[in-house]
Design an enzyme around this catalytic site. Structure first.
Site, PDB file in Angstrom:
ATOM      1  N   LYS A   1     -75.823 -30.330-187.953  1.00 48.42           N
ATOM      2  CA  LYS A   1     -76.397 -31.060-186.894  1.00 48.42           C
ATOM      3  C   LYS A   1     -76.545 -30.041-185.863  1.00 48.42           C
ATOM      4  O   LYS A   1     -76.468 -28.684-186.189  1.00 48.42           O
ATOM      5  CB  LYS A   1     -75.412 -32.009-186.499  1.00 48.42           C
TER       6      LYS A   1
HETATM    7  C1  LIG Z   1     -74.456 -37.340-189.623  1.00 48.95           C
HETATM    8  C2  LIG Z   1     -74.918 -38.509-189.290  1.00 48.95           C
HETATM    9  C3  LIG Z   1     -73.947 -39.595-189.015  1.00 48.95           C
HETATM   10  C4  LIG Z   1     -72.350 -39.232-189.331  1.00 48.95           C
HETATM   11  O1  LIG Z   1     -71.647 -38.280-188.961  1.00 48.95           O
HETATM   12  P1  LIG Z   1     -70.425 -37.323-189.563  1.00 48.95           P
HETATM   13  O2  LIG Z   1     -70.065 -36.395-188.506  1.00 48.95           O
HETATM   14  O3  LIG Z   1     -71.159 -36.798-190.838  1.00 48.95           O
HETATM   15  O4  LIG Z   1     -69.404 -38.428-190.017  1.00 48.95           O
HETATM   16  C5  LIG Z   1     -74.117 -40.545-188.586  1.00 48.95           C
HETATM   17  N1  LIG Z   1     -75.467 -41.077-188.231  1.00 48.95           N
HETATM   18  C6  LIG Z   1     -76.398 -40.047-188.365  1.00 48.95           C
HETATM   19  C7  LIG Z   1     -77.838 -40.496-188.084  1.00 48.95           C
HETATM   20  C8  LIG Z   1     -76.344 -38.846-188.930  1.00 48.95           C
HETATM   21  O5  LIG Z   1     -77.070 -37.837-189.121  1.00 48.95           O
END
Ligand SMILES: *Cc1c(COP(=O)(O)O)cnc(C)c1O
Length: 396
Positions: free
Chosen positions: A195
């Site tokens: 991310k």
């Molecule tokens: C990565 C992601 C999540 C979940 O995040 P985590 O930290 O992996 O639990 C939720 N929604 C979207 C759109 C994502 O890309």
């Protein structure tokens, strides 16, 4: 003719390039080590320091740190009081967690289609899905591009619905000059390594509503109204379990990393935008490839760089094309298999092909190319070379 690696030719790259990757600098490491040497590994001062810096950065009033993005979505659903019998509108082209969080609260996720050019939730589809049971809309800023928040907020206001932004892709983006984090009742972020910034695992929810922030702070700590540090400071053992919560806390070690990463986020967003520019101009010469459109009055955080490929102009469908690209050393990916096509949703809610034609068509055509701040210009060029090599081979 240049032999494809999948047919035994020399790959464009010998070392695989992943579609996303964290950046960890020496100052990030130093921040984590300093916290390891401190008195608090969790529930300490780094948590509120990170929350304040994050609220400041996103121009929001409150930020609540939690264990991961999925926990952030669950916490948001709980704060809004979503429960059995409630419906929450969710775009089908998203990660599993965006829809699963509604099920955690025993609500019903109502999956809707996306707009074909941006692949963000289609406001008209949202409008059409509203029933007397609808309580909230979750908008997901697909690939890092903010949704049409004016239109979504208008629909939410008209029907007295909560608007949640799943901004796991879009930290760093803006909509009409306003930062993501300040465009909905609740905005959810993830700090997973791929991310925009990372804490290993981690999440955050921002809001301008103090009562929701309080509720979320309790929810992440077993529903207990006073945390362990506050009790120590007050010299008291008293605590109250107000409602059912979980242990969704983020550690001080992770928050220290988050503070350090946040400082560098603007620079990383620019790097991502500049890589996207390079892709955009190079790919405009390949007529079988169409990048997603950037809608007016917003900036894009480019968590993903998504292209659509006209496979009808090629002699390969998506699976062999994708395999050929992988063999060249390009770790492309696909975001996402539409949620309504997964067994959990398809079978339980009797959904299937035909429900969301724009998302289904996009799924057939799209591939995410590598994009992350630490990519070199050689990495970008390798991706373009591999794409061109594979396209040329499969061209009719
Ligand atoms: C990565 C992601 C999540 C979940 O995040 P985590 O930290 O992996 O639990 C939720 N929604 C979207 C759109 C994502 O890309």
């Amino acid at each position: 003719m240049n032999k494809l690696a999948i047919h035994g030719g020399k790959p464009v790259r010998s070392r695989r390039l992943n579609y996303g990757r964290q950046t960890i600098d020496e100052d990030d490491i130093a921040a984590v080590v300093a916290t390891l040497r401190s008195d608090f590994l969790t529930t300490g001062p780094k948590v509120s320091e990170f929350e304040e810096a994050f609220a400041n950065h996103t121009q929001s009033d409150h930020a609540v740190a939690v264990a991961n993005g999925t926990a952030a979505l669950h916490t948001a659903m709980n704060a809004l009081g979503i429960q059995e019998g409630d419906e929450v509108i969710v775009p089908t082209l998203t990660f599993a967690a965006t829809a699963n969080c509604v099920l955690y609260q025993r609500g019903k996720p109502v999956l809707v289609d996306v707009s074909p050019e941006t692949l963000t939730i289609c406001p008209q589809a949202v409008q059409n899905a509203i029933t007397p049971h609808t309580k909230a809309i979750i908008a997901m800023d697909y690939a890092g591009q903010p949704c049409d928040y004016d239109r979504l907020q208008q629909i939410a206001n008209e029907h007295q619905l909560a608007l949640i932004a799943d901004a796991c892709h879009s930290l760093g983006a803006t909509y009409k000059g306003r930062r993501v984090g300040n465009l909905a009742d609740l905005t959810v972020f993830s700090f997973h390594p791929v991310k925009p910034m990372t804490t290993g695992e981690g999440g955050m929810i921002t809001t301008h509503r103090p009562e929701l922030a309080d509720r979320m702070r309790r929810f992440r700590n077993h529903g207990i109204s006073v945390d362990h540090r506050e009790r120590e400071e007050n010299g008291s053992w008293l605590y109250e379990i107000a409602d059912l919560g979980y242990n969704y806390r983020l550690t001080d070690i992770q928050c220290a990393l988050g503070i350090s990463q946040l400082n560098k986020l603007p620079h990383w967003t620019q790097k991502r935008q500049s890589i996207a520019q390079t892709y955009n101009s190079a790919l405009s010469a390949i007529h079988e490839i169409t990048p997603l459109k950037l809608a007016p009055k917003r900036t894009h955080a480019y968590h993903l760089y998504v292209i659509r490929i006209d496979f009808s102009a090629l002699s390969a469908s998506k699976p062999p094309f994708f395999q050929a690209l992988q063999a060249e050393g390009i770790g492309a990916n696909v975001h996402y298999i539409p949620v309504h096509l997964h067994p959990l949703y398809g079978e339980n809610f009797n959904l299937g092909l035909g429900l969301c034609p724009h998302a289904e068509r996009a799924y057939e055509e799209m591939i995410s190319l590598p994009i992350f701040p630490a990519m070199t210009s050689q990495d970008t060029q390798d991706t373009l070379d591999a794409l061109e090599k594979v396209i040329k081979f499969y061209r009719h």
